[in-house]
Design a protein around this motif. Sequence first.
Motif, short mmCIF file in Angstrom:
data_model
loop_
_atom_site.label_atom_id
_atom_site.label_comp_id
_atom_site.label_asym_id
_atom_site.label_seq_id
_atom_site.Cartn_x
_atom_site.Cartn_y
_atom_site.Cartn_z
N GLN A 52 9.18 9.97 4.14
CA GLN A 52 8.12 8.96 4.13
C GLN A 52 8.69 7.57 3.85
OE1 GLN A 52 5.65 10.85 1.19
NE2 GLN A 52 4.33 11.78 2.75
N GLU B 61 0.81 -1.21 0.00
CA GLU B 61 0.00 0.00 0.00
C GLU B 61 0.85 1.27 0.00
OE1 GLU B 61 -3.23 -0.02 -0.54
OE2 GLU B 61 -3.13 -2.20 -0.58
N LYS B 62 1.74 1.37 0.96
CA LYS B 62 2.52 2.60 1.09
C LYS B 62 3.57 2.74 -0.01
CE LYS B 62 1.63 3.40 5.91
NZ LYS B 62 2.16 3.64 7.23
N TYR C 253 4.22 5.58 -3.06
CA TYR C 253 5.48 6.30 -3.16
C TYR C 253 6.14 6.06 -4.51
CZ TYR C 253 4.89 6.74 1.91
OH TYR C 253 4.39 7.00 3.15
N VAL D 201 8.60 4.18 6.33
CA VAL D 201 8.16 2.82 5.97
C VAL D 201 9.25 1.81 6.33
CG1 VAL D 201 7.59 1.27 4.04
CG2 VAL D 201 6.57 3.55 4.16
#
Length: 150
Positions: free
Chosen positions: A95, A68-69, A73, A99
């Motif tokens: 960010q 998801e993350k 990105y 993660v």
Amino acid sequence: MKKSTIYTLFICLIFTSTGFAQGGKRDKVKALKTAFITNELSLTSQEAEKFWPIYNAFEDKQFELRHEKMKSYMKRMDADLDSMSEKEAAVLLSQLESVEEETHQLRKKLVADLKNVISSHKIIKLKKAEEDFNRNLLKQYRENRSSKRN
């Protein structure tokens, strides 16, 4: 960044970019990984009964985090990086580091939880088994891509 972290991210990116979660491929790979790890660790039935729920929860959280993350990105990084401002790049970098830190904390929690289930020796063997499995998976992926081009 550690070599294993780069390798893990690379595997994740391959799966994300090739539609890994489609068509049951993720389930097939998960089943192969389960068999591989079970064999490599020589888990007793009592150990396996406690090990797999902990490990599967870890894997699910890790996949969610990365899929998801990292997917969002990566879309931002696929945009024209040359036009990204320094401020935007700094935010994106922060960010990405977040993660990575979350992933590291997940791994630490996994190890702490597994210490109550299997020996430290088997936990180390788990790490090696994961790396061996990923290496073999990447090798097969490369071989399949190579044979499709020919």
